[in-house]
Design a protein around this motif. Sequence first.
Motif, PDB file in Angstrom:
ATOM      1  N   ALA A   1       2.744 -32.860  -9.675  1.00  0.00           N
ATOM      2  CA  ALA A   1       2.511 -31.555  -8.884  1.00  0.00           C
ATOM      3  C   ALA A   1       2.354 -31.705  -7.591  1.00  0.00           C
ATOM      4  CB  ALA A   1       1.156 -30.958  -9.698  1.00  0.00           C
ATOM      5  N   ALA A   2       1.654 -32.601  -7.101  1.00  0.00           N
ATOM      6  CA  ALA A   2       1.450 -33.027  -5.558  1.00  0.00           C
ATOM      7  C   ALA A   2       2.872 -33.152  -5.072  1.00  0.00           C
ATOM      8  CB  ALA A   2       0.788 -34.081  -5.316  1.00  0.00           C
ATOM      9  N   GLN A   3       3.860 -33.975  -5.747  1.00  0.00           N
ATOM     10  CA  GLN A   3       5.197 -34.121  -5.070  1.00  0.00           C
ATOM     11  C   GLN A   3       6.117 -32.878  -4.986  1.00  0.00           C
ATOM     12  OE1 GLN A   3       6.109 -37.216  -3.693  1.00  0.00           O
ATOM     13  NE2 GLN A   3       7.717 -35.903  -2.714  1.00  0.00           N
ATOM     14  N   ALA A   4       6.045 -32.056  -6.189  1.00  0.00           N
ATOM     15  CA  ALA A   4       6.679 -30.855  -6.015  1.00  0.00           C
ATOM     16  C   ALA A   4       6.185 -29.657  -5.088  1.00  0.00           C
ATOM     17  CB  ALA A   4       6.532 -30.132  -7.163  1.00  0.00           C
TER      18      ALA A   4
ATOM     19  N   ALA B   1       8.504 -29.001   2.357  1.00  0.00           N
ATOM     20  CA  ALA B   1       9.428 -29.668   2.986  1.00  0.00           C
ATOM     21  C   ALA B   1      10.748 -28.898   3.373  1.00  0.00           C
ATOM     22  CB  ALA B   1       9.719 -31.052   2.780  1.00  0.00           C
ATOM     23  N   LYS B   2      11.310 -28.270   2.032  1.00  0.00           N
ATOM     24  CA  LYS B   2      12.338 -27.570   1.795  1.00  0.00           C
ATOM     25  C   LYS B   2      12.163 -26.159   2.725  1.00  0.00           C
ATOM     26  CE  LYS B   2      15.149 -25.228  -1.506  1.00  0.00           C
ATOM     27  NZ  LYS B   2      15.292 -24.816  -2.998  1.00  0.00           N
TER      28      LYS B   2
ATOM     29  N   GLY C   1       3.542 -26.271  -6.922  1.00  0.00           N
ATOM     30  CA  GLY C   1       3.122 -27.368  -7.681  1.00  0.00           C
ATOM     31  C   GLY C   1       2.607 -27.186  -9.163  1.00  0.00           C
ATOM     32  N   VAL C   2       1.642 -26.049  -8.901  1.00  0.00           N
ATOM     33  CA  VAL C   2       1.173 -25.453 -10.493  1.00  0.00           C
ATOM     34  C   VAL C   2       2.372 -25.404 -11.345  1.00  0.00           C
ATOM     35  CG1 VAL C   2      -0.056 -23.674 -11.588  1.00  0.00           C
ATOM     36  CG2 VAL C   2      -0.649 -24.413  -9.357  1.00  0.00           C
TER      37      VAL C   2
ATOM     38  N   GLY D   1       4.613 -26.876 -15.459  1.00  0.00           N
ATOM     39  CA  GLY D   1       5.138 -26.010 -16.831  1.00  0.00           C
ATOM     40  C   GLY D   1       6.530 -26.596 -17.055  1.00  0.00           C
ATOM     41  N   LYS D   2       7.150 -27.478 -16.245  1.00  0.00           N
ATOM     42  CA  LYS D   2       8.504 -27.590 -16.693  1.00  0.00           C
ATOM     43  C   LYS D   2       8.581 -28.968 -17.315  1.00  0.00           C
ATOM     44  CE  LYS D   2      10.048 -25.640 -12.464  1.00  0.00           C
ATOM     45  NZ  LYS D   2      10.682 -25.764 -11.192  1.00  0.00           N
TER      46      LYS D   2
END
Length: 186
Positions: free
Chosen positions: A67-70, A76-77, A180-181, A185-186
């Motif tokens: 979640a943190a990396q997402a 960043a995007k 991140g949340v 769910g993925k």
Amino acid sequence: MKKISMRTRVLTGAVAAAALGAGTLGAVSASADTAQTPAVRAEAKADPQNKNLIETTELTVEAATKAAQATLDAAAKAGQHVSVAVVDRDGITRVLLKGDGAGPQSPESAERKAFTAVSWNAPTSELAKRLAQAPNLKDIPGTLFLAGGAPVQAKGAPIAAIGVAGAPSGDLDEQFAQAGVAALGK
């Protein structure tokens, strides 16, 4: 060479003897025969009727890291340099990522936003609106009533939260936290 007084030698010897005796007593106590020492055991039965136990759901470190990396990737995007914190139900930080170029204040702000979101089970943007009715909420230690925190729920209850800080607006911070949340769910 400095000569040590008789008093110092006696005192040092007494301390050494006491330490040795305590170590020996501890070793003997630790190896005592348990067959002769009755064990006192308190055991709670893990059945649904036992009111002494609760079950909790929490994120694994792997899920919190995902979640943190997402969250960091979403920022960043968008060309933003942020910090991300994921806290558990008790507000304890599980993962903290300070993105490249994020400001020095952003890690603490991210943790405090996550703590606030999990404490009230609500996005911090909504909680910030409540300050008009209850301005003393901001005085609660560890909280930060700025947009950028999003709770993570299981069965409607908060189990964690993600806090983001460092973007030019809290709305962006919260958008990244929601990414991140969603990744969970993925």
